[in-house]
Scaffold this motif. Structure first.
Motif, PDB file in Angstrom:
ATOM      1  N   GLN A  81      47.069  89.876   4.773  1.00 30.90           N
ATOM      2  CA  GLN A  81      46.039  90.301   5.502  1.00 30.90           C
ATOM      3  C   GLN A  81      45.890  91.455   4.614  1.00 30.90           C
ATOM      4  N   VAL A  82      44.669  92.360   4.535  1.00 29.90           N
ATOM      5  CA  VAL A  82      44.512  93.833   4.141  1.00 29.90           C
ATOM      6  C   VAL A  82      44.152  95.023   5.560  1.00 29.90           C
ATOM      7  N   THR A  83      45.218  95.936   4.979  1.00 30.22           N
ATOM      8  CA  THR A  83      44.871  97.308   6.200  1.00 30.22           C
ATOM      9  C   THR A  83      44.446  98.255   5.150  1.00 30.22           C
ATOM     10  N   VAL A  84      43.004  98.603   5.153  1.00 31.75           N
ATOM     11  CA  VAL A  84      42.419  99.962   4.299  1.00 31.75           C
ATOM     12  C   VAL A  84      41.947 101.562   4.975  1.00 31.75           C
ATOM     13  N   VAL A  85      42.725 102.180   5.131  1.00 28.73           N
ATOM     14  CA  VAL A  85      42.336 103.584   5.894  1.00 28.73           C
ATOM     15  C   VAL A  85      41.760 104.592   4.565  1.00 28.73           C
ATOM     16  N   ASN A 138      52.319  96.850  15.323  1.00 32.02           N
ATOM     17  CA  ASN A 138      51.678  95.602  15.699  1.00 32.02           C
ATOM     18  C   ASN A 138      51.753  94.229  14.917  1.00 32.02           C
ATOM     19  N   ARG A 139      49.757  94.906  13.874  1.00 32.99           N
ATOM     20  CA  ARG A 139      49.147  94.333  13.355  1.00 32.99           C
ATOM     21  C   ARG A 139      49.975  93.608  12.182  1.00 32.99           C
ATOM     22  N   VAL A 140      50.851  94.935  11.452  1.00 36.80           N
ATOM     23  CA  VAL A 140      51.156  94.518   9.991  1.00 36.80           C
ATOM     24  C   VAL A 140      52.570  94.047  10.227  1.00 36.80           C
ATOM     25  N   GLU A 141      53.163  94.074  11.387  1.00 32.47           N
ATOM     26  CA  GLU A 141      54.698  93.578  11.863  1.00 32.47           C
ATOM     27  C   GLU A 141      54.515  91.670  12.311  1.00 32.47           C
ATOM     28  N   GLN A 142      52.827  91.703  12.289  1.00 37.37           N
ATOM     29  CA  GLN A 142      53.514  90.308  12.768  1.00 37.37           C
ATOM     30  C   GLN A 142      52.690  89.469  11.177  1.00 37.37           C
ATOM     31  N   ARG A 143      51.898  89.855  10.757  1.00 31.81           N
ATOM     32  CA  ARG A 143      51.470  89.108   9.468  1.00 31.81           C
ATOM     33  C   ARG A 143      51.448  90.054   8.027  1.00 31.81           C
ATOM     34  N   LYS A 144      51.793  89.677   6.323  1.00 37.15           N
ATOM     35  CA  LYS A 144      52.720  90.331   5.545  1.00 37.15           C
ATOM     36  C   LYS A 144      51.387  90.947   5.049  1.00 37.15           C
ATOM     37  N   THR A 145      51.586  92.171   5.349  1.00 33.64           N
ATOM     38  CA  THR A 145      49.751  93.165   4.554  1.00 33.64           C
ATOM     39  C   THR A 145      50.236  94.409   3.824  1.00 33.64           C
ATOM     40  N   LEU A 146      49.127  94.026   3.207  1.00 35.41           N
ATOM     41  CA  LEU A 146      48.619  95.240   2.301  1.00 35.41           C
ATOM     42  C   LEU A 146      48.372  96.392   3.016  1.00 35.41           C
TER      43      LEU A 146
END
Length: 602
Positions: A81-85, A138-146
Motif C-alpha cells: 500500500q501507499v501513503t502520500v503526505v 497502525n496502518r503501516v505496521e499492518q501492511r508493507k507500506t511506501l
C-alpha cells in the motif's frame, strides 16, 4: 539488479502513462520518463534503500517520478500500500487524482478506520498526521507500506509535526522523501533525512538524487525566468508621526526597507496599479505565443488580495479569480482556473505549494515574505514547461533580498543543522523562525501582519528599474508606459534561453543609444545600465565607503598626496558626488581606480 534490468523495469512500470500524465509530459515522450526520472529510478532500483531523498526543482516532475516508483514497488510486491503526505489539502487531492490516472487508487478523504478495499492507500496532510500519528503507525505496521513525503521540509515546520512523522512512519517498509526547493534555514532536523558533516564540520542534508533548476533549464524541462524589477518613490508615516520618504532600491536600514516595501504594495498607491498594468501588458505579449497563458498575483493577506482583484478588474475589464484560503472552495476555483483560459488569478500565500497550474506564465510577487524558501516555491509556480521555448516572467519590487534570490535561481542548497558563527557576519539565508511561521501559516487566519511594523502608507509611484535573467542584470530606469519599458514588456513569450539573453542585451544597447541622444536636462531618472546600479543594503554601502577610505589612506602613504586631493581626483576621473552621497556603483568604480593608481606606482 543491473542497469539494463532497471531500465526495462522502469519502462514496464511506466508503459501505461498517458500523454497527459500528470498534465505536463515532455514533448515527444508520451510513454517515457524524463532522463532525470529514469536516472533516479535506476539508482533506486539498484540500491533498494529504505529511505530515499530526491531533490528536484519545481516543475521537473517529482510527482511522475514518485508515482512511477510506487507503481514499480506495488507491481513487484515490495510494498502492499501507499501513503502520500502532502503540505496542503489541495495538494493532497492533486496527488490522489494523479495517482488515479496511472491506476493507483488513493483515498484523499481518509480520516480513520479500515480503508476501503477499492483503495491502494491514502493521501493525507502533515497536519493530519500531526493530529493522529498512531492511526497512521497502525496502518503501516499492518501492511508493507511506501510512504511518500512530499515537500519533506514541512515535517520540520514544528517539533510536533516532526515527532508525529517519526512516530507514524518509523515502521514503514520504504520511505520516499521529495522536495523541490532549498531546505529550511532553521535547524529543526527533518525526519528520515540523512545529515553528513562537511569540511567545516557543518551537518548538511545529503540527497540521494538531485536535479536542480540549472540542469532542468538546460534540458528544456523548465522555463527560463525573466524577472522585471520596479523601483519608485515611497512616502509613509511612522508610528511616531514622522513622515519618511525613500526610493525603493536605495540603501536603507532593514526596518526602512520593510516599510518602503509595504508602502509599494499598498493598493491605494500608484506602485501596484502601475506594476499590474505592466504585468497585464506582458501577459498579452506572452499569449501571442502561449494562447492560454495565465497570470498570478501572490498577495500577503486577504484584504490586499481583494483590493488587487478589484484593480485588475479596473485595468483589464475582466474579473480575476480570487483564492483566499486552502479550503474545498479554493481548490475548486484553482481547478476551474487551471482548466480555463482566464487571464488572472489572485491568491494568498497558499500559492507557495498549493497551486499547480502549468499554464501560469506571468507572476507578480506582492507579498513581504522574504525567505528564500518561500520565494523559490512561489517562482516554482511559473516554471513548469509544456513545450520548448516557453518563458516565465515575474514582477518584483526592487528589494535587495528578492534580487539576491532572483540572481541565485540556479544555486543548489542543502539543509544545515549547524550554523557557522562568524563575528559580524550575517547569513543571508538564516531567516528568523518568525518569518518561517509567516510563510507556512494557515492561509485564512488573521496573521496580524500589518501590525508588525505599524505605519501609514501615504503615496507611492513606480519606475521600471531592471530585468534580471540568468544571474545578469539589464536595462536603465524608465517611466511606466514609456517606449523603454515597452521594449522589455514586449519580449516574445516563446524564446530559447540563449535568445532571451541576446534580446535583453540588444534592448539595453538600444536604450543606452537613445539616452545618449537626449539632452542631460531631460534625464529625470538615473540613466545608467543596471550593472552599474547595484542594489545593496545600507550595511553593504557603509562597508564600501569604509573600504574606499581605507584604500585612499593606503594611497596617501604611497603617493604623499593629502586625502582630500585624492578624493577630489577620484571624483574628477570617475564622476559623481562626494563619497557620502555616492552610489554603490560609483564607490566601486573609485575603489577600482585607486587600486589601479596604487598598482602603477609599485
Amino acid at each position: 539488479m543491473t542497469t539494463t534490468a532497471a531500465s526495462s523495469a522502469t519502462s514496464a512500470s511506466s508503459h501505461h502513462l498517458s500523454p497527459a500524465f500528470p498534465g505536463r509530459a515532455p514533448w515527444g515522450t508520451a510513454s517515457k520518463l524524463r532522463a532525470w526520472q529514469q536516472g533516479a529510478m535506476e539508482k533506486y532500483i539498484q540500491e533498494q534503500p529504505r529511505d530515499f531523498l530526491a531533490v528536484a526543482t519545481p516543475g521537473a516532475g517529482k510527482t511522475t517520478f514518485a508515482l512511477t516508483l510506487a507503481s514499480w514497488l506495488l507491481h513487484h510486491h515490495v510494498v502492499q500500500q501507499v501513503t502520500v503526505v502532502a503540505p496542503t489539502e489541495h495538494l493532497k487531492k492533486q496527488w490522489a487524482e494523479a495517482a488515479g490516472r496511472i491506476g493507483i487508487r488513493l483515498d484523499p478523504e481518509y480520516s480513520a478506520g479500515p480503508l476501503g478495499r477499492e483503495y491502494d492507500g491514502v493521501a493525507v496532510t502533515y497536519a493530519g498526521v500531526g493530529v493522529r500519528p498512531m492511526l497512521h503507525r497502525n496502518r503501516v505496521e499492518q501492511r508493507k507500506t511506501l510512504v511518500i513525503l512530499d515537500e519533506i521540509h514541512h515535517a520540520g515546520d514544528s517539533k510536533s509535526w516532526g515527532e508525529a512523522c517519526l512516530e507514524a512512519f518509523e515502521p514503514a517498509t520504504r520511505r520516499l522523501a521529495l522536495t523541490g526547493t532549498p531546505f529550511r534555514s532553521d535547524t529543526n532536523p527533518i525526519p528520515f533525512v540523512t545529515y553528513e558533516e562537511d569540511n567545516a564540520g557543518i551537518r548538511r542534508s545529503a540527497a540521494d538524487y538531485t536535479y536542480g533548476y540549472g540542469s532542468a533549464l538546460a534540458d528544456g524541462v523548465v522555463r527560463p525566468v525573466i524577472f522585471l524589477s520596479y523601483s519608485g518613490n515611497m512616502r509613509w508615516r511612522t508610528k511616531a508621526g514622522d513622515e519618511v520618504a525613500a526610493r525603493l532600491g536605495e540603501p536603507m536600514t532593514k526596518d526602512a526597507v520593510s516599510q518602503a516595501w509595504r508602502t509599494a504594495l499598498d493598493p491605494r498607491g500608484e506602485w501596484m496599479p502601475s506594476v499590474l498594468r505592466a504585468a497585464d501588458q506582458r501577459l498579452t505579449e506572452v499569449r501571442k505565443g502561449i494562447p492560454d497563458a495565465g497570470a498570478l498575483v501572490i498577495a500577503s493577506d486577504q484584504d490586499s488580495a481583494r483590493a488587487y482583484a478589484k484593480l485588475i478588474r479596473e485595468i483589464t475589464g475582466t474579473k480575476a479569480t480570487l483564492v483566499l484560503s486552502d479550503d474545498a472552495g479554493a481548490s475548486k476555483r484553482i481547478d476551474e482556473f487551471s482548466a480555463s483560459d482566464d487571464r488572472w488569478m489572485v491568491a494568498v500565500r497558499m500559492v507557495s505549494e498549493g497551486v499547480d497550474v502549468p499554464r501560469l506564465a506571468v507572476g507578480v510577487y506582492a507579498t513581504t515574505i522574504s525567505t528564500p524558501l518561500f520565494f523559490a516555491q512561489a517562482v516554482g509556480r511559473f516554471v513548469r514547461s509544456r513545450r520548448r521555448g516557453e518563458t516565465a516572467s515575474v514582477f518584483l519590487p526592487t528589494v535587495p533580498d528578492l534580487l539576491t534570490f532572483a540572481n541565485e535561481m540556479e544555486k543548489e542548497r542543502d539543509h544545515a543543522l549547524d550554523k557557522p558563527k562568524k563575528e559580524g557576519e550575517e547569513d543571508p539565508y538564516a531567516e528568523s523562525e518568525k518569518e518561517m511561521e509567516e510563510a507556512n501559516k494557515q492561509q485564512d487566519e488573521d496573521t496580524g501582519e500589518q501590525d508588525m511594523l505599524p505605519f501609514e502608507a501615504l503615496e507611492s509611484d513606480a519606475v521600471f528599474d531592471r530585468v534580471l535573467y540568468d544571474g545578469a542584470e539589464f536595462g536603465m530606469q524608465a517611466h511606466p508606459g514609456s517606449e523603454e519599458e515597452q521594449d522589455y514588456l514586449g519580449i516574445p513569450g516563446l524564446l530559447e534561453p540563449e535568445q532571451v539573453q541576446l534580446l535583453l542585451q540588444k534592448r539595453q544597447a538600444r536604450q543606452i543609444a537613445h539616452s545618449r541622444k537626449k539632452p542631460d536636462t531631460e534625464a529625470d531618472l538615473l540613466e545608467l545600465p543596471a550593472e552599474r546600479r547595484p542594489v545593496v543594503t545600507h550595511k553593504e554601502l557603509m562597508e564600501l565607503r569604509k573600504r574606499l577610505n581605507t584604500m585612499v589612506s593606503a594611497y596617501v602613504h604611497q603617493s604623499g598626496k593629502p586625502h582630500g586631493v585624492i578624493h577630489t581626483e577620484l571624483r574628477r576621473v570617475c564622476g559623481g558626488p562626494p563619497s557620502a552621497e555616492a552610489t554603490a556603483g560609483q564607490l566601486r568604480q573609485r575603489i577600482a581606480k585607486v587600486q589601479e593608481w596604487a598598482t602603477r606606482m609599485k
